[in-house]
Design a protein around this motif. Structure first.
Motif, PDB file in Angstrom:
ATOM      1  N   PHE A  89       0.876  -1.094  -0.085  1.00  0.00           N
ATOM      2  CA  PHE A  89      -0.023   0.024   0.130  1.00  0.00           C
ATOM      3  C   PHE A  89       0.614   1.260  -0.133  1.00  0.00           C
ATOM      4  O   PHE A  89       0.614   2.103  -0.800  1.00  0.00           O
ATOM      5  CB  PHE A  89      -0.923  -0.201   1.199  1.00  0.00           C
ATOM      6  CG  PHE A  89      -1.925   1.117   1.269  1.00  0.00           C
ATOM      7  CD1 PHE A  89      -3.215   1.129   0.809  1.00  0.00           C
ATOM      8  CD2 PHE A  89      -1.549   2.377   1.894  1.00  0.00           C
ATOM      9  CE1 PHE A  89      -4.072   1.992   0.711  1.00  0.00           C
ATOM     10  CE2 PHE A  89      -2.346   3.447   1.715  1.00  0.00           C
ATOM     11  CZ  PHE A  89      -3.726   3.283   1.332  1.00  0.00           C
ATOM     12  N   ALA A  90       2.004   1.314   0.730  1.00  0.00           N
ATOM     13  CA  ALA A  90       2.718   2.423   0.752  1.00  0.00           C
ATOM     14  C   ALA A  90       3.525   2.606  -0.432  1.00  0.00           C
ATOM     15  O   ALA A  90       3.595   3.973  -0.638  1.00  0.00           O
ATOM     16  CB  ALA A  90       3.701   2.186   2.064  1.00  0.00           C
ATOM     17  N   PHE A  91       3.916   1.751  -0.869  1.00  0.00           N
ATOM     18  CA  PHE A  91       4.782   1.822  -2.102  1.00  0.00           C
ATOM     19  C   PHE A  91       3.881   2.245  -3.309  1.00  0.00           C
ATOM     20  O   PHE A  91       4.254   3.044  -4.116  1.00  0.00           O
ATOM     21  CB  PHE A  91       5.488   0.442  -2.389  1.00  0.00           C
ATOM     22  CG  PHE A  91       6.982   0.163  -2.183  1.00  0.00           C
ATOM     23  CD1 PHE A  91       7.962   0.762  -2.782  1.00  0.00           C
ATOM     24  CD2 PHE A  91       7.023  -0.437  -0.816  1.00  0.00           C
ATOM     25  CE1 PHE A  91       9.216   0.714  -2.265  1.00  0.00           C
ATOM     26  CE2 PHE A  91       8.263  -0.479  -0.343  1.00  0.00           C
ATOM     27  CZ  PHE A  91       9.509  -0.002  -0.947  1.00  0.00           C
ATOM     28  N   ASP A  92       2.691   1.653  -3.545  1.00  0.00           N
ATOM     29  CA  ASP A  92       1.696   2.161  -4.369  1.00  0.00           C
ATOM     30  C   ASP A  92       1.356   3.554  -4.183  1.00  0.00           C
ATOM     31  O   ASP A  92       1.353   4.447  -5.135  1.00  0.00           O
ATOM     32  CB  ASP A  92       0.287   1.234  -4.281  1.00  0.00           C
ATOM     33  CG  ASP A  92      -0.702   1.705  -5.323  1.00  0.00           C
ATOM     34  OD1 ASP A  92      -0.333   1.625  -6.369  1.00  0.00           O
ATOM     35  OD2 ASP A  92      -1.621   2.390  -4.954  1.00  0.00           O
ATOM     36  N   ALA A  93       1.190   4.039  -3.002  1.00  0.00           N
ATOM     37  CA  ALA A  93       1.004   5.603  -2.558  1.00  0.00           C
ATOM     38  C   ALA A  93       2.190   6.504  -2.942  1.00  0.00           C
ATOM     39  O   ALA A  93       1.808   7.440  -3.595  1.00  0.00           O
ATOM     40  CB  ALA A  93       0.645   5.836  -1.247  1.00  0.00           C
ATOM     41  N   ALA A  94       3.061   6.023  -2.904  1.00  0.00           N
ATOM     42  CA  ALA A  94       4.345   6.897  -3.270  1.00  0.00           C
ATOM     43  C   ALA A  94       4.569   6.768  -4.754  1.00  0.00           C
ATOM     44  O   ALA A  94       4.969   7.837  -5.333  1.00  0.00           O
ATOM     45  CB  ALA A  94       5.641   6.209  -2.678  1.00  0.00           C
ATOM     46  N   THR A  95       4.081   5.821  -5.363  1.00  0.00           N
ATOM     47  CA  THR A  95       4.248   5.650  -6.861  1.00  0.00           C
ATOM     48  C   THR A  95       3.395   6.726  -7.358  1.00  0.00           C
ATOM     49  O   THR A  95       3.697   7.403  -8.326  1.00  0.00           O
ATOM     50  CB  THR A  95       4.097   4.175  -7.395  1.00  0.00           C
ATOM     51  OG1 THR A  95       4.779   3.293  -6.912  1.00  0.00           O
ATOM     52  CG2 THR A  95       3.897   4.093  -8.853  1.00  0.00           C
ATOM     53  N   ARG A  96       1.889   6.560  -7.162  1.00  0.00           N
ATOM     54  CA  ARG A  96       0.961   7.555  -7.513  1.00  0.00           C
ATOM     55  C   ARG A  96       1.179   8.769  -7.154  1.00  0.00           C
ATOM     56  O   ARG A  96       0.889   9.567  -8.211  1.00  0.00           O
ATOM     57  CB  ARG A  96      -0.473   7.104  -6.767  1.00  0.00           C
ATOM     58  CG  ARG A  96      -0.824   5.885  -7.257  1.00  0.00           C
ATOM     59  CD  ARG A  96      -2.252   5.406  -6.586  1.00  0.00           C
ATOM     60  NE  ARG A  96      -2.478   3.974  -6.847  1.00  0.00           N
ATOM     61  CZ  ARG A  96      -3.227   3.349  -7.819  1.00  0.00           C
ATOM     62  NH1 ARG A  96      -3.504   4.493  -8.827  1.00  0.00           N
ATOM     63  NH2 ARG A  96      -3.386   2.262  -7.905  1.00  0.00           N
ATOM     64  N   ARG A  97       1.802   9.287  -6.181  1.00  0.00           N
ATOM     65  CA  ARG A  97       2.410  10.791  -5.966  1.00  0.00           C
ATOM     66  C   ARG A  97       3.769  11.163  -6.771  1.00  0.00           C
ATOM     67  O   ARG A  97       4.055  12.276  -6.618  1.00  0.00           O
ATOM     68  CB  ARG A  97       2.295  10.943  -4.354  1.00  0.00           C
ATOM     69  CG  ARG A  97       0.946  10.871  -3.947  1.00  0.00           C
ATOM     70  CD  ARG A  97       1.013  10.621  -2.271  1.00  0.00           C
ATOM     71  NE  ARG A  97      -0.250  10.921  -1.574  1.00  0.00           N
ATOM     72  CZ  ARG A  97      -1.319   9.909  -1.933  1.00  0.00           C
ATOM     73  NH1 ARG A  97      -1.160   8.591  -2.258  1.00  0.00           N
ATOM     74  NH2 ARG A  97      -2.295  10.069  -1.152  1.00  0.00           N
ATOM     75  N   ASN A  98       4.494   9.984  -7.021  1.00  0.00           N
ATOM     76  CA  ASN A  98       5.648  10.249  -7.629  1.00  0.00           C
ATOM     77  C   ASN A  98       6.674  10.911  -6.501  1.00  0.00           C
ATOM     78  O   ASN A  98       7.137  11.979  -6.965  1.00  0.00           O
ATOM     79  CB  ASN A  98       5.617  11.204  -8.844  1.00  0.00           C
ATOM     80  CG  ASN A  98       6.908  11.057  -9.607  1.00  0.00           C
ATOM     81  OD1 ASN A  98       7.804  10.177  -9.536  1.00  0.00           O
ATOM     82  ND2 ASN A  98       7.331  12.132 -10.346  1.00  0.00           N
ATOM     83  N   VAL A  99       6.822  10.126  -5.282  1.00  0.00           N
ATOM     84  CA  VAL A  99       7.640  11.067  -4.088  1.00  0.00           C
ATOM     85  C   VAL A  99       8.399   9.659  -3.700  1.00  0.00           C
ATOM     86  O   VAL A  99       8.218   8.707  -3.838  1.00  0.00           O
ATOM     87  CB  VAL A  99       6.576  11.450  -3.292  1.00  0.00           C
ATOM     88  CG1 VAL A  99       5.939  12.695  -3.823  1.00  0.00           C
ATOM     89  CG2 VAL A  99       5.741  10.503  -2.741  1.00  0.00           C
ATOM     90  N   PRO A 100       9.420  10.200  -2.691  1.00  0.00           N
ATOM     91  CA  PRO A 100      10.145   9.270  -2.061  1.00  0.00           C
ATOM     92  C   PRO A 100       9.157   8.637  -1.157  1.00  0.00           C
ATOM     93  O   PRO A 100       8.204   9.052  -0.483  1.00  0.00           O
ATOM     94  CB  PRO A 100      11.143  10.031  -1.229  1.00  0.00           C
ATOM     95  CG  PRO A 100      11.358  11.270  -2.276  1.00  0.00           C
ATOM     96  CD  PRO A 100       9.972  11.625  -2.678  1.00  0.00           C
ATOM     97  N   LEU A 101       9.564   7.009  -0.674  1.00  0.00           N
ATOM     98  CA  LEU A 101       8.847   6.554   0.564  1.00  0.00           C
ATOM     99  C   LEU A 101       9.833   6.337   1.746  1.00  0.00           C
ATOM    100  O   LEU A 101      10.976   6.135   1.496  1.00  0.00           O
ATOM    101  CB  LEU A 101       8.700   5.046   0.057  1.00  0.00           C
ATOM    102  CG  LEU A 101       7.872   4.203   1.178  1.00  0.00           C
ATOM    103  CD1 LEU A 101       6.687   4.902   1.612  1.00  0.00           C
ATOM    104  CD2 LEU A 101       7.784   2.886   0.744  1.00  0.00           C
ATOM    105  N   HIS A 102       9.497   7.156   2.782  1.00  0.00           N
ATOM    106  CA  HIS A 102      10.236   7.446   3.970  1.00  0.00           C
ATOM    107  C   HIS A 102       9.719   6.184   4.884  1.00  0.00           C
ATOM    108  O   HIS A 102       8.882   6.221   5.488  1.00  0.00           O
ATOM    109  CB  HIS A 102      10.168   8.668   4.543  1.00  0.00           C
ATOM    110  CG  HIS A 102      11.015   8.846   5.730  1.00  0.00           C
ATOM    111  ND1 HIS A 102      10.934  10.033   6.663  1.00  0.00           N
ATOM    112  CD2 HIS A 102      11.835   8.049   6.322  1.00  0.00           C
ATOM    113  CE1 HIS A 102      11.723   9.979   7.573  1.00  0.00           C
ATOM    114  NE2 HIS A 102      12.299   8.686   7.509  1.00  0.00           N
ATOM    115  N   VAL A 103      10.730   5.173   5.187  1.00  0.00           N
ATOM    116  CA  VAL A 103      10.350   4.016   5.847  1.00  0.00           C
ATOM    117  C   VAL A 103      10.727   4.115   7.522  1.00  0.00           C
ATOM    118  O   VAL A 103      12.219   4.248   7.597  1.00  0.00           O
ATOM    119  CB  VAL A 103      10.994   2.709   5.215  1.00  0.00           C
ATOM    120  CG1 VAL A 103      10.388   1.389   6.063  1.00  0.00           C
ATOM    121  CG2 VAL A 103      10.274   2.494   3.857  1.00  0.00           C
ATOM    122  N   VAL A 104      10.122   4.249   8.150  1.00  0.00           N
ATOM    123  CA  VAL A 104      10.461   4.594   9.515  1.00  0.00           C
ATOM    124  C   VAL A 104      10.245   3.248  10.559  1.00  0.00           C
ATOM    125  O   VAL A 104       9.317   2.695  10.510  1.00  0.00           O
ATOM    126  CB  VAL A 104       9.891   5.656  10.242  1.00  0.00           C
ATOM    127  CG1 VAL A 104      10.042   5.949  11.824  1.00  0.00           C
ATOM    128  CG2 VAL A 104       9.929   6.921   9.339  1.00  0.00           C
TER     129      VAL A 104
END
Length: 301
Positions: A180-195
């Motif tokens: 879900f998180a990777f998909d959201a980042a892809t749709r927004r064309n942004v980095p994914l910050h994993v904490v």
């Protein structure tokens, strides 16, 4: 049947903010929006009393959702918006409505200067009982809040989205949550910050002070585990820049801090199908109440 982005709508400022967020998300996903209004039945003696005029009831059950839908269509051209009226206890009715939805979006009152959420009992119950992803949106949330500053130093929807933040427990990672998180980042064309926040084993916490050398060793182990967990996802989503952060400390505090620069925070909730009942989890509960960005809660086994 095509899935929808379903919104719990009651005409309040927080539900209107949720509807606006849902319409923006619908455009990213190419999905329709469904505004669901829940009318809770009253006991028979009260139902017989003239507490609510016919015109007032009609206004809240028909006009308000209809007008809200019309406004969303005007502000978000191309997004299909429908309305639906259901009866029942709000949390249960929303959970049923979400069964065929891509997302359930709920509004939450803001905490003023604290910048976080005030999640009511209905919202918490809906999150705890819904197996589809649920997104909480604060009252007053604006589209510009999810974007970076423009060249003039002003938040603008013309500027890129802010990063997506994922809270990840490497001890029990789940594909639905990470995907879900990777998909959201892809749709927004942004980095994914994993904490990933971690604490030492109990025998360190209760038996001895955590020396610097031991802390570095544990930090190295946790960082390696996080890197290995994300490796196949980096390969599956090669266009997503991943910023992985493994730090000693409270996971909830780290996520709340990261939410200040996020367009969306993604956290998990373990599904319980037993007499124990629904469960949210302490980290997710804290993030729901104190994050300053919309929060997506992804249920998983």
């Amino acid at each position: 049947m095509s899935r929808t982005i379903t919104v719990g709508f009651d005409g309040s400022p927080e539900s209107r903010a949720a509807a606006e967020w849902a319409a923006r998300e619908a455009k990213l996903r190419g999905l329709p929006v469904r505004l669901v209004q829940v009318w809770e039945p009253v006991p028979e003696p009260m139902a017989q009393a003239p507490l609510l005029g016919v015109e007032t009831r009609q206004h809240w059950t028909e006009r308000v959702p209809r007008q809200a839908a019309e406004g969303l269509r005007l502000r978000h051209p191309g997004v299909e918006v429908t309305t639906e009226h259901v009866s029942g206890r709000p949390a249960e009715a929303l959970a049923r409505a979400a069964q065929d939805a891509e997302l359930l979006v709920l509004g939450s009152r803001g905490l003023g200067g604290l910048g976080g959420f005030l999640v009511g009992s209905v919202g918490l119950a809906a999150v705890a009982s819904t197996e589809r992803p649920v997104v909480l949106v604060r009252a007053g949330e604006q589209a510009t809040d999810e974007h970076e500053m423009d060249k003039a130093g002003i938040p603008s929807t013309a500027a890129p989205f802010r990063p997506v933040v994922l809270g990840l427990d490497v001890g029990s990672p789940d594909e639905a949550l990470i995907g879900f998180a990777f998909d959201a980042a892809t749709r927004r064309n942004v980095p994914l910050h994993v904490v990933h926040g971690w604490n030492p084993p109990p025998y360190y916490a209760y038996g001895m002070a955590l020396e610097a050398a031991v802390q570095r060793e544990l930090a190295g182990i946790e960082s390696t585990v996080l890197t290995e967990e994300l490796r196949p996802w980096r390969q599956k989503f090669p266009d997503v820049e991943v910023v992985a952060e493994s730090r000693y400390g409270s996971p909830s505090n780290l996520l709340i801090d990261a939410s200040r620069e996020a367009s969306l925070v993604v956290v998990g909730r373990r599904i319980r199908r037993s007499s124990v009942g629904a469960h949210i989890g302490t980290v997710t509960h804290a993030v729901l109440h104190h994050a300053t960005a919309p929060v997506a809660v992804v249920a998983h086994d």
